[in-house]
Design an enzyme around this catalytic site. Sequence first.
Site, PDB file in Angstrom:
ATOM      1  N   ASP A   1      36.428  29.827  53.604  1.00  0.00           N
ATOM      2  CA  ASP A   1      37.558  30.246  52.774  1.00  0.00           C
ATOM      3  C   ASP A   1      38.453  31.274  53.470  1.00  0.00           C
ATOM      4  O   ASP A   1      38.015  32.008  54.359  1.00  0.00           O
ATOM      5  CB  ASP A   1      37.039  30.892  51.482  1.00  0.00           C
TER       6      ASP A   1
ATOM      7  N   HIS B   1      33.208  32.780  54.957  1.00  0.00           N
ATOM      8  CA  HIS B   1      34.622  33.107  55.196  1.00  0.00           C
ATOM      9  C   HIS B   1      34.839  33.210  56.702  1.00  0.00           C
ATOM     10  O   HIS B   1      34.160  34.012  57.365  1.00  0.00           O
ATOM     11  CB  HIS B   1      34.974  34.443  54.534  1.00  0.00           C
TER      12      HIS B   1
HETATM   13 ZN    ZN Z   1      38.784  33.526  48.930  1.00  0.00          ZN
END
Ligand code: ZN
Length: 300
Positions: A111, A255
Amino acid sequence: MKISRKERFFSTLLVTVAAILVTAVLVTWALKPASNQFPHETPDDSSSFTSQTTSSSPTTSTPTESQESETTTVAPTTEATQSSIKSTTASSSKSSARKPKIKNAVALTFDDGPTKHTARLLDALKKHNAKATFFLLGKNVAGNKALIQRMIDEGHEVANHSYSHPDLRNLSDAEVLSQLRKTNDAIAAITGEKPKLMRPPYGAFNRRVTGLAKQEGLALICWTPSPNDWKYQDVDYVYNYILKHVKAGSTLLLHDTYKTSVDAVIKAIPVLAKRGLTFVTVSELYDLEPGDVHPASWAR
Ligand code: ZN
């Protein structure tokens, strides 16, 4: 003995109140398993989640996964609201039966990118013939055209993570649609195709957001598991978490904004591969329709 109208009225009232109370208790009991599932990921993780919610130390193996980023706390809706939503959401009952399409496969998802670490991650994925799904922020798309084209060329899935990472529940319908459309359009301008998946920032959404995503042709993808890598920026911790919790059918959230997460997953991929796991995109692993919520335990 003659019963007066007043007595009859009160006895009827008493019976009615008792019936309502019994119904309420039964309904609460019947819906309890559904509400208790929020927001952990898979039914077979439910026992460990109970302890996760109270742990916050990086030394514990399973920290809470209820929020995706440190900047906002997801305020869960009330249990009653979740239950009523769950029972009336067609997609949730449908998704509860969802099975992976590929055996022994895992969906790696990243992400908030692309970032300066993404190219190195793509190199490693290529080396191990691993495919991933990138949930991009629309605001990061401009200036990263070559990187996003590379994701497509190398078999990865490019998906929507909103334009600027707001809690979508706090926006008007028009604002939610704008977040989704601007990102879809920015990605489609590069790839020639609109994404089919979106991940709500912070994993925060409600039935209204799901409906708006459906309108834009998007399924909602949450995760199971995640080491909360935004919180634990520690290669060993994230690496060990991945090895312990990732299994066939997992949708792992990381992430690529953190060097530690990229280092950890690069280290973990060959170890997981030795266990016989392969790495595919979310759409390769699961059949998803617009408006679906995945994993099913996140449906609300
Ligand atoms: Zn996010």
